[in-house]
Design a protein around this motif. Structure first.
Motif, PDB file in Angstrom:
ATOM      1  N   THR A  57       8.192  13.239  -9.016  1.00  0.00           N
ATOM      2  CA  THR A  57       9.377  12.424  -9.239  1.00  0.00           C
ATOM      3  C   THR A  57       9.663  12.406 -10.735  1.00  0.00           C
ATOM      4  OG1 THR A  57      10.365  10.237  -8.894  1.00  0.00           O
ATOM      5  CG2 THR A  57       8.023  10.285  -9.385  1.00  0.00           C
ATOM      6  N   ASP A  58      10.857  12.036 -11.123  1.00  0.00           N
ATOM      7  CA  ASP A  58      11.172  11.994 -12.549  1.00  0.00           C
ATOM      8  C   ASP A  58      11.032  10.591 -13.134  1.00  0.00           C
ATOM      9  OD1 ASP A  58      13.346  10.881 -11.306  1.00  0.00           O
ATOM     10  OD2 ASP A  58      14.839  12.145 -12.271  1.00  0.00           O
ATOM     11  N   GLN A  59      10.627   9.616 -12.318  1.00  0.00           N
ATOM     12  CA  GLN A  59      10.483   8.252 -12.792  1.00  0.00           C
ATOM     13  C   GLN A  59       9.061   7.748 -12.566  1.00  0.00           C
ATOM     14  OE1 GLN A  59      13.391   5.913 -10.754  1.00  0.00           O
ATOM     15  NE2 GLN A  59      15.112   6.820 -11.830  1.00  0.00           N
ATOM     16  N   ASP A  60       8.501   7.082 -13.576  1.00  0.00           N
ATOM     17  CA  ASP A  60       7.194   6.457 -13.411  1.00  0.00           C
ATOM     18  C   ASP A  60       7.290   5.357 -12.360  1.00  0.00           C
ATOM     19  OD1 ASP A  60       5.979   8.042 -15.321  1.00  0.00           O
ATOM     20  OD2 ASP A  60       6.288   6.612 -16.942  1.00  0.00           O
ATOM     21  N   LYS A  61       6.196   5.116 -11.679  1.00  0.00           N
ATOM     22  CA  LYS A  61       6.124   4.066 -10.666  1.00  0.00           C
ATOM     23  C   LYS A  61       5.152   2.987 -11.132  1.00  0.00           C
ATOM     24  CE  LYS A  61       8.899   6.317  -8.050  1.00  0.00           C
ATOM     25  NZ  LYS A  61      10.271   5.885  -7.992  1.00  0.00           N
ATOM     26  N   ALA A  62       5.184   1.837 -10.479  1.00  0.00           N
ATOM     27  CA  ALA A  62       4.289   0.735 -10.838  1.00  0.00           C
ATOM     28  C   ALA A  62       2.852   1.084 -10.478  1.00  0.00           C
ATOM     29  CB  ALA A  62       4.712  -0.533 -10.097  1.00  0.00           C
ATOM     30  N   PRO A  63       1.890   0.663 -11.304  1.00  0.00           N
ATOM     31  CA  PRO A  63       0.476   0.919 -10.988  1.00  0.00           C
ATOM     32  C   PRO A  63       0.044   0.185  -9.725  1.00  0.00           C
ATOM     33  CG  PRO A  63       0.689  -0.406 -12.989  1.00  0.00           C
ATOM     34  CD  PRO A  63       2.070  -0.060 -12.540  1.00  0.00           C
ATOM     35  N   SER A  64      -0.969   0.714  -9.048  1.00  0.00           N
ATOM     36  CA  SER A  64      -1.377   0.144  -7.764  1.00  0.00           C
ATOM     37  C   SER A  64      -1.959  -1.263  -7.888  1.00  0.00           C
ATOM     38  CB  SER A  64      -2.355   1.064  -7.044  1.00  0.00           C
ATOM     39  OG  SER A  64      -3.572   1.176  -7.742  1.00  0.00           O
ATOM     40  N   ARG A  65      -2.473  -1.647  -9.030  1.00  0.00           N
ATOM     41  CA  ARG A  65      -3.024  -3.007  -9.183  1.00  0.00           C
ATOM     42  C   ARG A  65      -1.949  -4.080  -9.002  1.00  0.00           C
ATOM     43  NH1 ARG A  65      -7.952  -4.458 -11.245  1.00  0.00           N
ATOM     44  NH2 ARG A  65      -9.353  -2.743 -11.681  1.00  0.00           N
ATOM     45  N   SER A  68       1.500  -3.816  -3.401  1.00  0.00           N
ATOM     46  CA  SER A  68       0.902  -4.389  -2.195  1.00  0.00           C
ATOM     47  C   SER A  68      -0.355  -3.637  -1.786  1.00  0.00           C
ATOM     48  CB  SER A  68       1.911  -4.374  -1.047  1.00  0.00           C
ATOM     49  OG  SER A  68       2.982  -5.236  -1.341  1.00  0.00           O
ATOM     50  N   ILE A  69      -0.328  -2.307  -1.905  1.00  0.00           N
ATOM     51  CA  ILE A  69      -1.540  -1.524  -1.654  1.00  0.00           C
ATOM     52  C   ILE A  69      -2.254  -1.388  -2.986  1.00  0.00           C
ATOM     53  CG2 ILE A  69      -2.475   0.712  -0.968  1.00  0.00           C
ATOM     54  CD1 ILE A  69      -0.207   0.924   1.043  1.00  0.00           C
ATOM     55  N   ASN A  70      -3.442  -1.963  -3.073  1.00  0.00           N
ATOM     56  CA  ASN A  70      -4.191  -2.050  -4.318  1.00  0.00           C
ATOM     57  C   ASN A  70      -4.921  -0.766  -4.675  1.00  0.00           C
ATOM     58  OD1 ASN A  70      -7.155  -2.834  -5.423  1.00  0.00           O
ATOM     59  ND2 ASN A  70      -5.573  -4.105  -6.382  1.00  0.00           N
ATOM     60  N   PRO A 111      -3.918   9.130 -13.434  1.00  0.00           N
ATOM     61  CA  PRO A 111      -2.906   9.124 -14.505  1.00  0.00           C
ATOM     62  C   PRO A 111      -1.640   8.327 -14.185  1.00  0.00           C
ATOM     63  CG  PRO A 111      -3.766  11.331 -14.205  1.00  0.00           C
ATOM     64  CD  PRO A 111      -4.296  10.496 -13.070  1.00  0.00           C
ATOM     65  N   ASN A 112      -1.440   7.976 -12.923  1.00  0.00           N
ATOM     66  CA  ASN A 112      -0.256   7.229 -12.505  1.00  0.00           C
ATOM     67  C   ASN A 112      -0.511   5.739 -12.354  1.00  0.00           C
ATOM     68  OD1 ASN A 112       1.304   9.769 -11.846  1.00  0.00           O
ATOM     69  ND2 ASN A 112      -0.533   9.985 -10.614  1.00  0.00           N
ATOM     70  N   GLY A 113      -1.733   5.306 -12.654  1.00  0.00           N
ATOM     71  CA  GLY A 113      -2.086   3.903 -12.481  1.00  0.00           C
ATOM     72  C   GLY A 113      -2.572   3.579 -11.087  1.00  0.00           C
ATOM     73  N   VAL A 114      -2.803   4.605 -10.263  1.00  0.00           N
ATOM     74  CA  VAL A 114      -3.290   4.391  -8.907  1.00  0.00           C
ATOM     75  C   VAL A 114      -4.806   4.224  -8.947  1.00  0.00           C
ATOM     76  CG1 VAL A 114      -3.530   5.390  -6.590  1.00  0.00           C
ATOM     77  CG2 VAL A 114      -1.397   5.674  -7.869  1.00  0.00           C
ATOM     78  N   ARG A 115      -5.269   3.151  -8.360  1.00  0.00           N
ATOM     79  CA  ARG A 115      -6.691   2.856  -8.309  1.00  0.00           C
ATOM     80  C   ARG A 115      -7.318   3.593  -7.131  1.00  0.00           C
ATOM     81  NH1 ARG A 115      -9.074  -2.873  -7.411  1.00  0.00           N
ATOM     82  NH2 ARG A 115     -11.044  -2.560  -8.486  1.00  0.00           N
ATOM     83  N   VAL A 116      -8.414   4.295  -7.396  1.00  0.00           N
ATOM     84  CA  VAL A 116      -9.106   5.074  -6.366  1.00  0.00           C
ATOM     85  C   VAL A 116     -10.535   4.578  -6.292  1.00  0.00           C
ATOM     86  CG1 VAL A 116      -9.804   7.374  -5.615  1.00  0.00           C
ATOM     87  CG2 VAL A 116      -7.680   7.089  -6.917  1.00  0.00           C
ATOM     88  N   GLU A 117     -10.963   4.234  -5.085  1.00  0.00           N
ATOM     89  CA  GLU A 117     -12.349   3.835  -4.840  1.00  0.00           C
ATOM     90  C   GLU A 117     -13.124   5.035  -4.325  1.00  0.00           C
ATOM     91  OE1 GLU A 117     -14.689   1.474  -1.355  1.00  0.00           O
ATOM     92  OE2 GLU A 117     -12.872   0.509  -2.111  1.00  0.00           O
ATOM     93  N   LEU A 118     -14.262   5.298  -4.921  1.00  0.00           N
ATOM     94  CA  LEU A 118     -15.195   6.295  -4.408  1.00  0.00           C
ATOM     95  C   LEU A 118     -16.336   5.488  -3.808  1.00  0.00           C
ATOM     96  CD1 LEU A 118     -15.222   8.648  -7.515  1.00  0.00           C
ATOM     97  CD2 LEU A 118     -13.758   8.794  -5.503  1.00  0.00           C
ATOM     98  N   ASN A 119     -16.713   5.780  -2.568  1.00  0.00           N
ATOM     99  CA  ASN A 119     -17.775   4.977  -1.974  1.00  0.00           C
ATOM    100  C   ASN A 119     -18.764   5.796  -1.169  1.00  0.00           C
ATOM    101  OD1 ASN A 119     -16.912   5.147   0.835  1.00  0.00           O
ATOM    102  ND2 ASN A 119     -15.317   3.668   0.381  1.00  0.00           N
ATOM    103  N   ALA A 120     -19.940   5.198  -1.014  1.00  0.00           N
ATOM    104  CA  ALA A 120     -21.029   5.801  -0.242  1.00  0.00           C
ATOM    105  C   ALA A 120     -21.893   4.660   0.293  1.00  0.00           C
ATOM    106  CB  ALA A 120     -21.850   6.740  -1.114  1.00  0.00           C
ATOM    107  N   PRO A 121     -22.586   4.894   1.389  1.00  0.00           N
ATOM    108  CA  PRO A 121     -23.491   3.855   1.896  1.00  0.00           C
ATOM    109  C   PRO A 121     -24.505   3.446   0.825  1.00  0.00           C
ATOM    110  CG  PRO A 121     -23.264   5.653   3.473  1.00  0.00           C
ATOM    111  CD  PRO A 121     -22.600   6.097   2.206  1.00  0.00           C
ATOM    112  N   GLY A 122     -24.867   2.141   0.831  1.00  0.00           N
ATOM    113  CA  GLY A 122     -25.814   1.591  -0.146  1.00  0.00           C
ATOM    114  C   GLY A 122     -27.225   2.001   0.118  1.00  0.00           C
TER     115      GLY A 122
END
Length: 122
Positions: A57-65, A68-70, A111-122
């Motif tokens: 897209t040619d416009q920046d979007k709001a960061p995920s924080r 509504s979707i975090n 780079p877009n402000g999107v928060r990404v969780e990486l997870n694995a069993p404890g």
């Protein structure tokens, strides 16, 4: 209707090359086949499945924080190896463990402000 799981996350970006590099070089996804849409983008794969769709897209979007979707989550085979990879690439992250220790999590921001969780069993 029976939901089988989440199929993919779509991220609108004005930073296509930087975003593609983040998801491939930092997180280890691979660039793969994508339909010939009339707009730019990339489909990024974990194994044989496309899990992240970048939509140019040619416009920046709001960061995920602030949206509504975090965040969205990706399962990793080895959380310690993931943390090491992030440290080597000087990518800031937060580390958390769910109460009871059932899930270990790392949080990074693309780079877009999107928060990404990486997870694995404890």
């Amino acid at each position: 209707m029976l939901i089988l799981g989440i199929d993919h996350a779509a991220i609108k970006t004005s930073r296509l090359d930087e975003s593609r590099s983040f998801y491939t070089e930092v997180l280890g996804l691979r660039d793969g086949p994508r339909p010939a849409f009339e707009f730019g983008g990339a489909w990024l794969y974990a194994g044989e499945h496309d899990v992240v769709h970048l939509v140019e897209t040619d416009q920046d979007k709001a960061p995920s924080r602030v949206a509504s979707i975090n965040h969205f989550a990706l399962r990793v085979a080895d959380i310690d190896a993931a943390a090491k990879r992030l440290r080597e690439r000087v990518v800031p992250f937060q580390s958390e463990t769910t109460p009871g220790g059932e899930l270990r999590q790392l949080y990074v921001t693309d780079p877009n402000g999107v928060r990404v969780e990486l997870n694995a069993p404890g």
